[in-house]
Design an enzyme around this catalytic site. Structure first.
Site, PDB file in Angstrom:
ATOM      1  N   TYR A  67      11.561   7.748  15.379  1.00 24.73           N
ATOM      2  CA  TYR A  67      11.340   7.664  13.929  1.00 24.73           C
ATOM      3  C   TYR A  67      12.378   8.527  13.191  1.00 24.73           C
ATOM      4  CZ  TYR A  67       8.895   8.192   9.431  1.00 24.73           C
ATOM      5  OH  TYR A  67       8.568   8.207   8.091  1.00 24.73           O
ATOM      6  N   ALA A  99      15.236   9.460  14.233  1.00 23.55           N
ATOM      7  CA  ALA A  99      16.570   8.866  14.404  1.00 23.55           C
ATOM      8  C   ALA A  99      16.803   7.783  13.353  1.00 23.55           C
ATOM      9  CB  ALA A  99      16.697   8.274  15.811  1.00 23.55           C
ATOM     10  N   LYS A 150      15.345   7.479  10.441  1.00 27.26           N
ATOM     11  CA  LYS A 150      15.359   8.035   9.085  1.00 27.26           C
ATOM     12  C   LYS A 150      16.644   8.826   8.823  1.00 27.26           C
ATOM     13  CE  LYS A 150      11.504   6.284   7.671  1.00 27.26           C
ATOM     14  NZ  LYS A 150      11.475   5.311   6.577  1.00 27.26           N
ATOM     15  N   SER A 187      13.120  10.036   5.161  1.00 25.87           N
ATOM     16  CA  SER A 187      12.035  11.004   5.393  1.00 25.87           C
ATOM     17  C   SER A 187      12.612  12.393   5.628  1.00 25.87           C
ATOM     18  CB  SER A 187      11.223  10.593   6.621  1.00 25.87           C
ATOM     19  OG  SER A 187      10.336  11.647   6.977  1.00 25.87           O
ATOM     20  N   ILE A 222       3.270  13.062   2.723  1.00 28.49           N
ATOM     21  CA  ILE A 222       2.647  12.327   1.622  1.00 28.49           C
ATOM     22  C   ILE A 222       1.333  11.702   2.107  1.00 28.49           C
ATOM     23  CG2 ILE A 222       2.977  10.522  -0.136  1.00 28.49           C
ATOM     24  CD1 ILE A 222       5.157  12.696  -0.307  1.00 28.49           C
ATOM     25  N   ARG A 275       0.846  -1.211   0.000  1.00 27.92           N
ATOM     26  CA  ARG A 275       0.000   0.000   0.000  1.00 27.92           C
ATOM     27  C   ARG A 275       0.881   1.260   0.000  1.00 27.92           C
ATOM     28  NH1 ARG A 275      -0.806  -1.154   6.149  1.00 27.92           N
ATOM     29  NH2 ARG A 275       0.458   0.525   7.016  1.00 27.92           N
TER      30      ARG A 275
HETATM   31  P1  NAD Z   1       2.188   2.973   5.030  1.00 27.77           P
HETATM   32  O1  NAD Z   1       1.999   2.774   6.482  1.00 27.77           O
HETATM   33  O2  NAD Z   1       0.996   3.128   4.163  1.00 27.77           O
HETATM   34  O3  NAD Z   1       3.103   1.847   4.396  1.00 27.77           O
HETATM   35  C1  NAD Z   1       4.151   1.238   5.078  1.00 27.77           C
HETATM   36  C2  NAD Z   1       4.375  -0.086   4.443  1.00 27.77           C
HETATM   37  O4  NAD Z   1       5.409  -0.782   5.147  1.00 27.77           O
HETATM   38  C3  NAD Z   1       3.131  -0.958   4.509  1.00 27.77           C
HETATM   39  O5  NAD Z   1       2.992  -1.673   3.314  1.00 27.77           O
HETATM   40  C4  NAD Z   1       3.452  -1.915   5.661  1.00 27.77           C
HETATM   41  O6  NAD Z   1       2.764  -3.134   5.580  1.00 27.77           O
HETATM   42  C5  NAD Z   1       4.945  -2.082   5.464  1.00 27.77           C
HETATM   43  N1  NAD Z   1       5.600  -2.609   6.650  1.00 27.77           N
HETATM   44  C6  NAD Z   1       5.544  -2.122   7.908  1.00 27.77           C
HETATM   45  N2  NAD Z   1       6.272  -2.895   8.728  1.00 27.77           N
HETATM   46  C7  NAD Z   1       6.805  -3.880   7.961  1.00 27.77           C
HETATM   47  C8  NAD Z   1       7.644  -4.985   8.225  1.00 27.77           C
HETATM   48  N3  NAD Z   1       8.099  -5.226   9.454  1.00 27.77           N
HETATM   49  N4  NAD Z   1       8.006  -5.795   7.188  1.00 27.77           N
HETATM   50  C9  NAD Z   1       7.558  -5.561   5.942  1.00 27.77           C
HETATM   51  N5  NAD Z   1       6.739  -4.531   5.637  1.00 27.77           N
HETATM   52  C10 NAD Z   1       6.382  -3.709   6.643  1.00 27.77           C
HETATM   53  O7  NAD Z   1       3.102   4.263   4.936  1.00 27.77           O
HETATM   54  P2  NAD Z   1       3.768   5.031   3.708  1.00 27.77           P
HETATM   55  O8  NAD Z   1       3.483   6.462   3.960  1.00 27.77           O
HETATM   56  O9  NAD Z   1       3.442   4.428   2.400  1.00 27.77           O
HETATM   57  O10 NAD Z   1       5.306   4.789   4.064  1.00 27.77           O
HETATM   58  C11 NAD Z   1       6.246   4.166   3.221  1.00 27.77           C
HETATM   59  C12 NAD Z   1       7.622   4.657   3.609  1.00 27.77           C
HETATM   60  O11 NAD Z   1       7.711   6.065   3.382  1.00 27.77           O
HETATM   61  C13 NAD Z   1       7.955   4.445   5.083  1.00 27.77           C
HETATM   62  O12 NAD Z   1       9.298   4.048   5.221  1.00 27.77           O
HETATM   63  C14 NAD Z   1       7.749   5.830   5.680  1.00 27.77           C
HETATM   64  O13 NAD Z   1       8.516   6.004   6.832  1.00 27.77           O
HETATM   65  C15 NAD Z   1       8.193   6.699   4.533  1.00 27.77           C
HETATM   66  N6  NAD Z   1       7.696   8.081   4.566  1.00 27.77           N
HETATM   67  C16 NAD Z   1       6.363   8.347   4.550  1.00 27.77           C
HETATM   68  C17 NAD Z   1       5.951   9.679   4.565  1.00 27.77           C
HETATM   69  C18 NAD Z   1       4.497  10.090   4.540  1.00 27.77           C
HETATM   70  O14 NAD Z   1       4.201  11.261   4.722  1.00 27.77           O
HETATM   71  N7  NAD Z   1       3.574   9.188   4.299  1.00 27.77           N
HETATM   72  C19 NAD Z   1       6.888  10.713   4.602  1.00 27.77           C
HETATM   73  C20 NAD Z   1       8.235  10.392   4.617  1.00 27.77           C
HETATM   74  C21 NAD Z   1       8.642   9.067   4.592  1.00 27.77           C
END
Ligand code: NAD
Length: 248
Positions: free
Chosen positions: A156, A158, A160, A143, A189, A16
């Protein structure tokens, strides 16, 4: 431009959000994509179906990135079965928000295990087939929070920030083998991760973003495609900010 025909890619947390968008984008560019999930098997299969219905090739692969042995075994199996593993996107991540004074040891450990230790173990397993092929693309999803900090996200942030050190170090270690290693630092995002934020917090974030909007998973996916491409072959150890100008 930016074609990945014949390439094999693995995207962790591809079921997702940002991971799904990256999986779809890499597949649309011609890569066969392994879509990793830990618990969201149905969602990962849905990602694969979306790819297949667009004429692409994908397979769901279950493992918890915090389980370093399982991660290693899964990576080795893909590399053995396909004879290659060209692109690995370390995207899986969790955020457990809490002010420092209330932050529990267990929540620090969980975020370190998934976001940092898991990412390093993934890279360690993936580097072997890439070295052998004298071609590889490792991409870490970090991030903006790792660059500028954010109240409530000590652990978190730390993890990233640490990923940026990991990126630069691995980039230097394997540049001679033609493996590039880069990080993407997304801003705010729209995904499940940010869905539960109060409306006022979202409004503040948009106000602080010069481009005046929340980012889409596709904004991040486009950056991942570029870094995965042949055209980015002279780019390594870099941090690509996809944040609408929130941090420059
Ligand atoms: P999300 O929560 O929708 O997706 C996270 C994904 O990681 C999910 O598919 C989840 O099942 C998977 N996941 C979690 N723990 C896991 C594990 N132990 N093993 C395998 N898969 C695992 O969030 P997102 O926003 O799509 O985040 C994706 C990445 O982007 C993350 O690393 C997040 O830190 C980073 N990020 C997100 C944002 C934001 O604003 N959404 C901003 C900066 C960075």
């Amino acid at each position: 431009m930016f074609r990945l025909d014949g390439r094999v890619a693995l995207v962790t947390g591809g079921s997702r959000g940002i991971g799904r968008a990256i999986s779809l984008t890499l597949a649309r560019a011609g890569a066969e994509v392994f879509v990793n999930y830990a618990r969201g098997e149905a969602a990962a299969r849905e990602t694969c179906e979306l790819i297949a219905s667009a004429g692409g090739k994908a397979e769901a692969v279950g493992f918890d990135v915090a389980d370093t042995k399982a991660t290693e075994a899964a990576v080795q199996k893909i590399a053995k079965d396909r004879g290659r593993l060209d692109v690995v996107v370390s995207n899986a991540g969790i955020a457990i928000d809490q002010l420092l004074l209330r932050l529990k040891d267990d929540d620090i450990d969980k975020q370190l295990a998934v976001n940092l230790k898991g990412a390093i173990a993934l890279a360690r397993a993936a580097i072997m087939p890439m070295m052998r092929a004298r071609w590889g693309r490792l991409i870490f999803v970090s991030s903006v929070v790792g660059e500028m900090g954010n109240p409530g996200q000590t652990a978190y942030a730390a993890t990233k920030a640490a990923l940026l050190g990991v990126t630069k170090t691995i980039a230097k270690e394997y540049a001679s083998r033609n493996v590039t290693v880069n990080a993407i630092t997304p801003g705010f995002i729209e995904t499940d991760m940010t869905a539960s934020l109060p409306a006022a917090a979202k409004e503040l974030m948009v106000k602080a973003t010069p481009l005046g909007r929340i980012g889409k998973p596709e904004d991040v996916a486009a950056a991942a495609l570029y870094l995965a491409s042949e055209e980015a072959g002279f780019v390594t150890g870099q941090v690509l900010r996809v944040n609408g100008g929130l941090y420059v």
